[in-house]
Design a protein around this motif. Structure first.
Motif, PDB file in Angstrom:
ATOM      1  N   HIS A 268       0.832  -1.205   0.000  1.00 20.87           N
ATOM      2  CA  HIS A 268       0.000   0.000   0.000  1.00 20.87           C
ATOM      3  C   HIS A 268       0.874   1.265   0.000  1.00 20.87           C
ATOM      4  O   HIS A 268       0.667   2.184  -0.792  1.00 20.87           O
ATOM      5  CB  HIS A 268      -0.900  -0.037   1.244  1.00 20.87           C
ATOM      6  CG  HIS A 268      -2.136   0.790   1.151  1.00 20.87           C
ATOM      7  ND1 HIS A 268      -3.109   0.774   2.124  1.00 20.87           N
ATOM      8  CD2 HIS A 268      -2.570   1.674   0.216  1.00 20.87           C
ATOM      9  CE1 HIS A 268      -4.086   1.602   1.783  1.00 20.87           C
ATOM     10  NE2 HIS A 268      -3.773   2.168   0.631  1.00 20.87           N
TER      11      HIS A 268
ATOM     12  N   HIS B 121      -3.555   9.395   1.321  1.00 25.76           N
ATOM     13  CA  HIS B 121      -2.727   8.395   2.000  1.00 25.76           C
ATOM     14  C   HIS B 121      -1.781   9.044   3.002  1.00 25.76           C
ATOM     15  O   HIS B 121      -1.533   8.479   4.066  1.00 25.76           O
ATOM     16  CB  HIS B 121      -1.957   7.547   0.983  1.00 25.76           C
ATOM     17  CG  HIS B 121      -2.843   6.602   0.229  1.00 25.76           C
ATOM     18  ND1 HIS B 121      -3.478   6.965  -0.935  1.00 25.76           N
ATOM     19  CD2 HIS B 121      -3.241   5.327   0.496  1.00 25.76           C
ATOM     20  CE1 HIS B 121      -4.217   5.934  -1.361  1.00 25.76           C
ATOM     21  NE2 HIS B 121      -4.089   4.937  -0.516  1.00 25.76           N
TER      22      HIS B 121
ATOM     23  N   TRP C 276     -13.331   6.522   0.370  1.00 25.48           N
ATOM     24  CA  TRP C 276     -12.857   6.891   1.704  1.00 25.48           C
ATOM     25  C   TRP C 276     -14.027   7.359   2.561  1.00 25.48           C
ATOM     26  O   TRP C 276     -14.979   7.954   2.046  1.00 25.48           O
ATOM     27  CB  TRP C 276     -11.854   8.058   1.594  1.00 25.48           C
ATOM     28  CG  TRP C 276     -10.581   7.707   0.900  1.00 25.48           C
ATOM     29  CD1 TRP C 276     -10.384   7.518  -0.440  1.00 25.48           C
ATOM     30  CD2 TRP C 276      -9.301   7.492   1.516  1.00 25.48           C
ATOM     31  NE1 TRP C 276      -9.067   7.189  -0.694  1.00 25.48           N
ATOM     32  CE2 TRP C 276      -8.381   7.182   0.488  1.00 25.48           C
ATOM     33  CE3 TRP C 276      -8.841   7.544   2.831  1.00 25.48           C
ATOM     34  CZ2 TRP C 276      -7.037   6.918   0.738  1.00 25.48           C
ATOM     35  CZ3 TRP C 276      -7.498   7.280   3.084  1.00 25.48           C
ATOM     36  CH2 TRP C 276      -6.611   6.973   2.051  1.00 25.48           C
TER      37      TRP C 276
ATOM     38  N   ASP D 130      -9.281   4.462   4.478  1.00 28.91           N
ATOM     39  CA  ASP D 130      -9.226   4.024   3.086  1.00 28.91           C
ATOM     40  C   ASP D 130     -10.036   2.733   2.977  1.00 28.91           C
ATOM     41  O   ASP D 130      -9.730   1.753   3.661  1.00 28.91           O
ATOM     42  CB  ASP D 130      -7.743   3.760   2.747  1.00 28.91           C
ATOM     43  CG  ASP D 130      -7.499   3.391   1.293  1.00 28.91           C
ATOM     44  OD1 ASP D 130      -8.468   3.070   0.576  1.00 28.91           O
ATOM     45  OD2 ASP D 130      -6.315   3.415   0.899  1.00 28.91           O
TER      46      ASP D 130
ATOM     47  N   HIS E 106      -7.597  -2.601  -1.971  1.00 28.24           N
ATOM     48  CA  HIS E 106      -6.152  -2.781  -1.766  1.00 28.24           C
ATOM     49  C   HIS E 106      -5.746  -2.518  -0.311  1.00 28.24           C
ATOM     50  O   HIS E 106      -4.659  -2.905   0.107  1.00 28.24           O
ATOM     51  CB  HIS E 106      -5.317  -1.940  -2.749  1.00 28.24           C
ATOM     52  CG  HIS E 106      -5.375  -0.450  -2.561  1.00 28.24           C
ATOM     53  ND1 HIS E 106      -5.561   0.437  -3.606  1.00 28.24           N
ATOM     54  CD2 HIS E 106      -5.270   0.330  -1.466  1.00 28.24           C
ATOM     55  CE1 HIS E 106      -5.544   1.671  -3.151  1.00 28.24           C
ATOM     56  NE2 HIS E 106      -5.373   1.631  -1.850  1.00 28.24           N
TER      57      HIS E 106
END
Ligand code: MN
Length: 240
Positions: free
Chosen positions: A64, A114, A163, A200, A204
């Protein structure tokens, strides 16, 4: 190629960021992943890839941070150059993002979101927020339990990738969610505000450990929330 030549080549490639950094670092600087003159850089992770175990597994964190976030950041840097975007402040870019190419919206969001996500997690964290943030959650959102329920619901019901957010809007805390890599700074966001906390919910972020069980990932996430940092984000948001 003899051994000495090979080592020399490997060292040169490594120094150029082509071979070594994505696998070998643990809690190292994101700047190793970017060219030195790039405007936008990944924040340091601040903890090892395995530090959030068992809630978030090391392999997910490594891919990630080292692949997904790295790619968003790299793509954003390329796209701002290609499109002659002179603005260096990502927040200002977001406020006009509807006028820019979609790639800047997607990769700019991926870069910023992120960086926020890594810092609102920590090992040996979780629990409940105290201080001004704790009080504001109670007064603006009912109670911590109600907030946890509403935020978890926003995260679990966001269809597809996206998100969930805790934002400050008109000095009040609000729970919202966005699709893809959009965020509440963007001029296209349904609910605009200053982000203080986020999760998130792209696959993934959890699929290797939790597969289709997004709710289990969200449940585990509460054990790694860095409330001290979220409290600092709240204080900063009050002065925006
Ligand atoms: Mn992600």
């Amino acid at each position: 190629m003899n051994k000495r030549t090979f080592l020399k080549s490997a060292a040169i490639l490594g120094a150029g960021g082509l071979v070594l950094p994505q696998i070998s670092f643990a809690g190292s600087t994101g700047s190793e992943l970017s060219a030195a003159d790039d405007t936008f850089k990944q924040n340091e992770l601040g903890y090892a890839f395995n530090a959030l175990e068992p809630h978030i597994d090391a392999t997910t964190m490594e891919i990630h941070y080292g692949k997904h976030h790295s790619a968003y950041t790299k793509n954003l840097n390329s796209l701002v150059k290609e499109n002659n975007v002179a603005e260096k402040d990502i927040i200002k870019i977001f406020k006009n993002v509807s006028k820019l190419p979609a790639g800047i919206r997607n990769n700019g969001g991926g870069f910023y979101n992120h960086n926020l996500f890594w810092e609102v997690m920590a090992p040996n964290a979780g629990g409940e927020p105290s201080g001004d943030l704790g009080k504001a959650i109670t007064s603006d959102l009912g109670s911590f339990a109600k907030f946890k329920e509403d935020f978890s619901k926003a995260a679990s019901t966001r269809f597809g990738s996206g998100w969930a957010w805790l934002v400050l809007k008109d000095k009040k805390l609000v729970v919202t969610s966005t699709p893809n890599q959009d965020n509440p700074w963007m001029d296209i966001a349904e609910v605009k505000g200053v982000p203080v906390f986020a999760i998130d919910v792209w696959e993934h972020a959890y699929y290797l450990k939790y597969q289709n069980r997004r709710a289990d990932y969200i449940g585990a996430f509460w054990n790694v929330v860095n409330w001290k940092k979220v409290g600092e984000n709240y204080q900063k948001a009050l002065s925006v």
